[in-house]
Design a protein around this motif. Structure first.
Motif, PDB file in Angstrom:
ATOM      1  N   VAL A 167       0.851  -1.184   0.000  1.00 48.51           N
ATOM      2  CA  VAL A 167       0.000   0.000   0.000  1.00 48.51           C
ATOM      3  C   VAL A 167       0.891   1.239   0.000  1.00 48.51           C
ATOM      4  CG1 VAL A 167      -1.782   1.282   1.233  1.00 48.51           C
ATOM      5  CG2 VAL A 167      -1.846  -1.221   1.194  1.00 48.51           C
ATOM      6  N   TYR A 168       0.567   2.192  -0.901  1.00 46.77           N
ATOM      7  CA  TYR A 168       1.366   3.406  -1.070  1.00 46.77           C
ATOM      8  C   TYR A 168       0.521   4.650  -0.809  1.00 46.77           C
ATOM      9  CZ  TYR A 168       4.853   0.565  -3.593  1.00 46.77           C
ATOM     10  OH  TYR A 168       5.783  -0.371  -3.945  1.00 46.77           O
ATOM     11  N   ASP A 169       1.181   5.707  -0.361  1.00 48.81           N
ATOM     12  CA  ASP A 169       0.572   7.031  -0.367  1.00 48.81           C
ATOM     13  C   ASP A 169       0.373   7.423  -1.835  1.00 48.81           C
ATOM     14  OD1 ASP A 169       0.526   9.995  -0.599  1.00 48.81           O
ATOM     15  OD2 ASP A 169       0.743   9.925   1.568  1.00 48.81           O
ATOM     16  N   TYR A 170      -0.853   7.749  -2.202  1.00 51.52           N
ATOM     17  CA  TYR A 170      -1.175   7.943  -3.618  1.00 51.52           C
ATOM     18  C   TYR A 170      -0.398   9.106  -4.224  1.00 51.52           C
ATOM     19  CZ  TYR A 170      -3.893   8.466  -7.894  1.00 51.52           C
ATOM     20  OH  TYR A 170      -4.264   8.553  -9.216  1.00 51.52           O
ATOM     21  N   TYR A 171      -0.274  10.198  -3.507  1.00 49.23           N
ATOM     22  CA  TYR A 171       0.353  11.386  -4.074  1.00 49.23           C
ATOM     23  C   TYR A 171       1.865  11.393  -3.912  1.00 49.23           C
ATOM     24  CZ  TYR A 171      -4.426  13.087  -4.389  1.00 49.23           C
ATOM     25  OH  TYR A 171      -5.758  13.216  -4.702  1.00 49.23           O
ATOM     26  N   LYS A 172       2.355  10.922  -2.782  1.00 55.11           N
ATOM     27  CA  LYS A 172       3.800  10.897  -2.564  1.00 55.11           C
ATOM     28  C   LYS A 172       4.461   9.659  -3.153  1.00 55.11           C
ATOM     29  CE  LYS A 172       3.570  13.497   1.783  1.00 55.11           C
ATOM     30  NZ  LYS A 172       3.896  13.467   3.232  1.00 55.11           N
ATOM     31  N   ASP A 173       3.654   8.641  -3.488  1.00 54.03           N
ATOM     32  CA  ASP A 173       4.152   7.376  -4.017  1.00 54.03           C
ATOM     33  C   ASP A 173       5.147   6.722  -3.058  1.00 54.03           C
ATOM     34  OD1 ASP A 173       3.969   5.424  -6.030  1.00 54.03           O
ATOM     35  OD2 ASP A 173       5.846   6.082  -6.943  1.00 54.03           O
TER      36      ASP A 173
END
Length: 242
Positions: free
Chosen positions: A131-137
């Motif tokens: 799972v990733y932070d969508y904006y910071k990747d």
């Protein structure tokens, strides 16, 4: 409960379940409808059979995406291309989101069901859910799960260990694997077993090869090798006098 998993090759716990964001708590990856189950799911499981739940503490709304990674028996990335083990997108957003209400601490709850219409596995084996932070990747959490094909059957039994110092406080498990018509040329090299106690990877036993190779049967009847400390939940308590 003790579970035996079988692989070709070896296994080392190099990629653990991890959380990289200190604001993420109560991460659970289980079968749908069973919060105490292990993340072991059938190859042909229906939509949402595997469920990820976690909370992000605080008032900030976070946007997350996820992807799957197929691994070899060492929990390292396999040689398969993504399209060879997933039918769908490379990654997808987590959209099932709910906010806390009338709680002491404010948080946002996230839920993900797998497989789904956008991402579905097509191969059995070891998987990492990332799972990733969508904006910071940025990677925020990793969870292991296993996709299985029920091609063999297992007959297991608990026995008292032969060592006197362990007989009252440890459990030993012996088991046999029935190949059900499948031909294994070199079972000592092609088949390994890893045994987990209550889903724990930190004290897993293995990988170990079969002790005996019989016709269509592999025996894992070792002496004082597949043993686990029973813990207080499993000690014998005689209260007849009371």
């Amino acid at each position: 409960m003790i579970l035996a998993l079988f692989y070709g090759g070896s296994l080392h716990a190099q990629t653990e379940n991890q959380v990289f964001d200190e604001d993420i708590h109560t991460v659970q990856l289980t079968l749908a409808g069973s919060q105490l189950s292990l993340p072991i799911v059938d190859l042909n499981a229906g939509k949402g059979s595997l469920r990820l739940n976690f909370d992000h503490m605080g008032e900030d709304f976070m946007d997350y995406k996820y992807t799957l990674e197929h691994c070899n028996s060492d929990w390292q990335p396999s040689d398969l291309n993504y399209s060879e083990y997933v039918d769908g997108f490379t990654d997808d957003r987590i959209t099932a989101i709910s906010n806390s209400f009338n709680t002491i601490s404010t948080y946002t709850h996230y839920t993900l069901g797998l497989p789904n219409s956008n991402i579905k596995w097509t191969k059995s084996g070891n998987y990492l859910l990332k799972v990733y932070d969508y904006y910071k990747d940025e990677l925020v959490l990793v969870r292991r799960f296993v996709v299985v094909e029920r091609l063999w059957s297992i007959d297991a039994s608990f026995v008292r260990t032969g060592l006197s110092e362990k007989k009252d406080s440890w459990h030993e498990i012996d088991f046999s694997v029935f190949l059900q018509g499948m031909r294994i040329t070199l079972p000592q090299k092609e088949v390994k077993a890893v045994i987990l106690q209550n889903g724990r990877w930190d004290n897993a036993v293995g990988p170990i090869p079969p002790y005996l190779n019989l016709i269509e049967k592999l025996s894992f009847d070792y002496h004082d090798k597949i043993v686990f400390p029973a813990g207080k939940e499993f000690r014998f308590f005689d209260m007849r006098t009371f």
